[in-house]
Design an enzyme around this catalytic site. Structure first.
Site, PDB file in Angstrom:
ATOM      1  N   CYS A 172      39.433  48.022  38.527  1.00  0.00           N
ATOM      2  CA  CYS A 172      39.570  49.336  38.557  1.00  0.00           C
ATOM      3  C   CYS A 172      38.916  50.277  37.152  1.00  0.00           C
ATOM      4  O   CYS A 172      38.815  51.173  37.256  1.00  0.00           O
ATOM      5  CB  CYS A 172      41.196  49.600  38.417  1.00  0.00           C
ATOM      6  N   HIS A 176      43.105  55.945  35.394  1.00  0.00           N
ATOM      7  CA  HIS A 176      43.133  55.451  36.745  1.00  0.00           C
ATOM      8  C   HIS A 176      44.409  55.609  37.444  1.00  0.00           C
ATOM      9  O   HIS A 176      45.522  55.501  36.756  1.00  0.00           O
ATOM     10  CB  HIS A 176      42.911  53.757  36.347  1.00  0.00           C
ATOM     11  N   ASN A 181      46.358  53.576  45.033  1.00  0.00           N
ATOM     12  CA  ASN A 181      45.555  52.874  43.986  1.00  0.00           C
ATOM     13  C   ASN A 181      44.208  52.374  44.810  1.00  0.00           C
ATOM     14  O   ASN A 181      44.376  51.549  45.462  1.00  0.00           O
ATOM     15  CB  ASN A 181      46.248  51.671  43.341  1.00  0.00           C
TER      16      ASN A 181
END
Ligand code: UT7
Length: 308
Positions: free
Chosen positions: A109, A233, A263
């Site tokens: 990520c 993020h 996500n």
């Protein structure tokens, strides 16, 4: 003097929408639990990493008013390449009609911020224009029967063009880090599914985001008050709120797409950035703080001055 500046941005989301109600219908979960614990309301799934990456990159080229042939290097951050071998970036380059250098980068990520910093380094070496993409199809490596991960991870791509510009660089400061002793918190074996220790990762994520963001701010010699837009993020709204609170960056100055995307790992920062820019939230001269954390464990932050 020659610096690097973001001159184009783009995002691509697959067409298929999976709402919390869809998940409620087939998993032991509820819309209420998902919204309260994560902030996610729906996510998109489908496509391939290369197709989503190509779509986002084409948009970024358009916004930068460049042709594909103007690009000198392509960096693709992904943790879900189309195949184990070869890398996905040559395929994306091919789809765009490019034969310049192309490579994948896997920092989970944090990958997009890692790639952006690497791209700025390449501009320093003399490369004029770099396509930096974050793209993922995490739905392929999520066990759709596992409620702890199926409600969270999804698919998307985001991209920027980083160009050499006269004068000072717009990447004012950055911080990159990794701690491989924490690899068991989030992993996926070859041919397997994502395994995650959610609670421990949550705790580490807040700390990593805050410390990394502070380090990047310090190196950029700017304060959090001077930041117009925080682009974290998009993993969990509670992580974003907790980190934002500690950093002094409230939601009004934070880019959020999590409720619509879930996500999307390396895609989440560039997708949130593109969304905020399209909403008119950035003007030339504004300061942007990008920050990611993820499997590895890795973390990465960067402070950018918006505009050429
Ligand atoms: O990109 C980086 C990737 N990952 C992250 O950043 C993840 C970081 N962690 C998180 O976001 C959170 O830890 C989660 C959203 C994954 C989980 O939230 P939590 O508040 O930490 O929940 P928990 O794991 O402590 O679970 C609380 C309860 C448990 O039930 P009991 O033991 O209290 O009876 C779970 O079994 O919630 C249960 N649970 C669920 N219930 C309904 C876990 N997943 C679900 C679900 N629906 N989908």
């Amino acid at each position: 003097m020659r610096g690097a500046a973001v001159t184009g941005w783009g995002a691509a989301l697959p067409e298929t929408v999976v709402t919390n109600a869809d998940l409620e219908a087939r998993l032991d979960t509820t819309d209420e639990w998902i919204v309260e614990r994560t902030g996610i309301r729906e996510r998109r799934v489908g496509g391939t990493t290369s197709s989503l990456a190509t779509e986002a990159a084409a948009q970024a080229l358009d916004r930068a008013a460049l042709r594909p042939s103007d690009i000198d290097l392509l960096l693709l951050a992904t943790t879900t390449p189309d195949q184990a071998v070869p890398a996905t970036s040559p395929e994306v380059a091919h789809r765009l009609g490019l034969t310049c250098g192309a490579m994948d980068l896997n920092a989970a990520c944090s990958g997009f911020v890692y790639a952006l910093v690497a791209a700025a380094g390449m501009v320093g070496l003399g490369v004029d224009r770099v396509l930096v993409i974050g793209a993922e199809t995490l739905s392929r490596i999520v066990d759709q029967d596992d409620r702890t991960t199926a409600v969270i991870f999804a698919d998307a791509a985001g991209a920027v063009v980083l160009e050499a510009v006269p004068g000072e660089t717009k990447l004012l400061g950055y911080d990159l880090g990794a701690d491989g002793s924490l690899r068991s918190l989030l992993y996926c074996d070859h041919g397997g599914f994502i395994v995650m220790e959610g609670q421990e990762l949550f705790r580490r994520a807040v700390r990593a985001t805050v410390e990394s963001a502070r380090a990047a701010l310090e190196r950029a010699k700017v304060t959090a008050e001077e930041i117009t837009l925080f682009v974290p993020h998009q993993a969990n709204l509670r992580i974003i709120d907790a980190a934002g609170q500690r950093l002094g960056l409230p939601r009004e100055r934070t880019a959020l797409v999590l409720d619509r995307t879930g996500n999307t790992s390396a895609a989440s920062v560039p997708v949130a950035l593109a969304d905020a820019v399209d909403d008119g939230r950035l003007s030339p001269g504004d300061l942007v703080l990008l920050s990611g954390f993820g499997a590895g464990m890795t973390w990465a932050s960067a402070v950018l001055r918006w505009g050429r």
